[in-house]
Scaffold this active site. Structure first.
Site, mmCIF file in Angstrom:
data_model
loop_
_atom_site.group_PDB
_atom_site.id
_atom_site.type_symbol
_atom_site.label_atom_id
_atom_site.label_comp_id
_atom_site.label_asym_id
_atom_site.label_seq_id
_atom_site.Cartn_x
_atom_site.Cartn_y
_atom_site.Cartn_z
ATOM 1 N N ARG A 61 2.032 -0.365 -7.108
ATOM 2 C CA ARG A 61 3.215 -0.041 -6.294
ATOM 3 C C ARG A 61 4.001 1.114 -6.909
ATOM 4 N NH1 ARG A 61 8.610 -3.010 -5.861
ATOM 5 N NH2 ARG A 61 9.481 -2.333 -3.866
ATOM 6 N N HIS A 65 4.936 4.645 -5.064
ATOM 7 C CA HIS A 65 6.321 5.078 -4.931
ATOM 8 C C HIS A 65 6.556 6.409 -5.627
ATOM 9 C CE1 HIS A 65 8.570 1.257 -3.461
ATOM 10 N NE2 HIS A 65 7.327 1.258 -3.028
ATOM 11 N N ASN A 93 13.456 0.890 -5.130
ATOM 12 C CA ASN A 93 12.743 0.816 -6.407
ATOM 13 C C ASN A 93 13.344 -0.139 -7.425
ATOM 14 O OD1 ASN A 93 10.799 2.653 -5.624
ATOM 15 N ND2 ASN A 93 11.832 4.425 -6.523
ATOM 16 N N HIS A 190 -1.286 -4.135 -0.114
ATOM 17 C CA HIS A 190 -0.416 -5.294 0.069
ATOM 18 C C HIS A 190 -1.146 -6.612 -0.192
ATOM 19 C CE1 HIS A 190 2.515 -2.923 2.894
ATOM 20 N NE2 HIS A 190 2.621 -2.573 1.628
#
Length: 318
Positions: A61, A65, A93, A190
């Site tokens: 993740r 990001h 975040n 995911h």
């Protein structure tokens, strides 16, 4: 509307500048200067995962990001200083964690190859290693990224939201040179990790003027989510795993989309166009097809870079 158009144009120009740099990446960038780098990073990630099973999801993740703001330049790793609030402290975040793994890997690499390997490359290696450790595919990470010197919490609004519809998702990905096929494949990330209630509250409370709950959710699943996340629940850590096999990189996520049992509106949105829907069916029926597509899309996404230096410490610019 004029401001939104200006922002979109600015994003487009910025992404084009990232893409023009991707050609400078190569598979053998550290072949002579630091041939051990990938094995060093892999060991740090493996050791951290043996102590904390949430590390792989966190690092994957984090890499995503990072890449979606200024390209894969390690800007998400910078700490806020003085009057500047950095990306890692932006609203989307604040739940990122495991920064210590990248910092530990950087120290280990610096001990062998000082001043050579960027934090951005280390994060890209760690994301790949996280997928592999979770039973997913491997890929040859393009190398030679540079670290960025700018990190602004205000720019984290550019990250795709869990509440996005398919049009919003398509726009977000296309601005970064990524296709709808990349969208569906990368959404498969995911399959790992945990989500807080805030990311899916919109589907289980006051969904719209006629439904309290998103009607695309399976009723029993919606009820279980409501029990975990009641409307007045303010607990910061409340939430649930992304899927029942949340530490295994498999294709369960796609099967759950078809069953109305995924958490995000953006997950369900993948069924709203013929192209994306067919890919969901394809990946739900073939883990191999998903793994192949995911690896290809990760190479594509991680090749967006716009940095300027090789940081000595991932937390601060030189």
């Amino acid at each position: 509307m004029g401001l939104m158009l200006q922002v979109a144009l600015l994003c487009s120009l910025t992404i084009l500048s990232f893409s023009s740099l991707s050609s400078s990446l190569s598979s053998n960038y550290y072949h002579k200067s630091c041939p051990q780098v990938e094995s060093i990073v892999a060991k740090v990630v493996r050791d951290a995962t043996s102590r904390d099973k949430t590390v792989p999801a966190a690092l994957l993740r984090m890499h995503f990001h990072d890449c979606f703001i200024r390209g894969c330049d390690g800007s998400v790793l910078l700490e806020s200083r003085g009057g500047n609030k950095a990306e890692r402290d932006g609203p989307p975040n604040v739940s990122l964690h495991a920064f210590y793994v990248i910092e530990s890997a950087k120290k280990a690499v610096e001990a062998v190859c000082p001043g050579i390997v960027s934090c951005a490359d280390i994060l890209a290696f760690a994301a790949r290693d996280s997928v592999v450790l979770s039973g997913g595919p491997t890929w040859d990470v393009p190398k030679g990224r540079k670290d960025g010197r700018t990190s602004k919490a205000s720019e984290t609004t550019q990250l795709p939201s869990p509440a996005f519809n398919i049009s919003q998702l398509e726009k977000s990905f296309s601005l970064r040179g990524l296709s709808m096929e990349d969208l569906v494949a990368l959404s498969g990330g995911h399959t790992l990790g945990f989500s807080h209630c805030s990311s899916f509250q919109n589907r289980i409370h006051n969904f719209n003027s006629t439904h309290d709950v998103d009607p695309t959710l399976r009723p029993a699943f919606a009820a279980s989510l409501k029990s975990i996340c009641p409307i007045k629940n303010k607990a910061k850590n409340a939430g649930t795993t992304m899927d029942p096999s949340s530490t295994t990189f498999d294709n369960t996520y796609y099967k759950l989309i078809l069953e109305g049992q995924t958490l995000f509106s953006s997950d369900q949105a993948l069924l709203t166009t013929p192209n994306t829907k067919s890919l969901v069916y394809k990946f739900a029926s073939s883990k191999k097809a998903f793994h192949t597509a995911f690896a290809e899309s990760m190479i594509k996404m991680s090749s967006i870079n716009g940095g300027q230096e090789v940081r000595k410490d991932c937390r601060f610019v030189n």
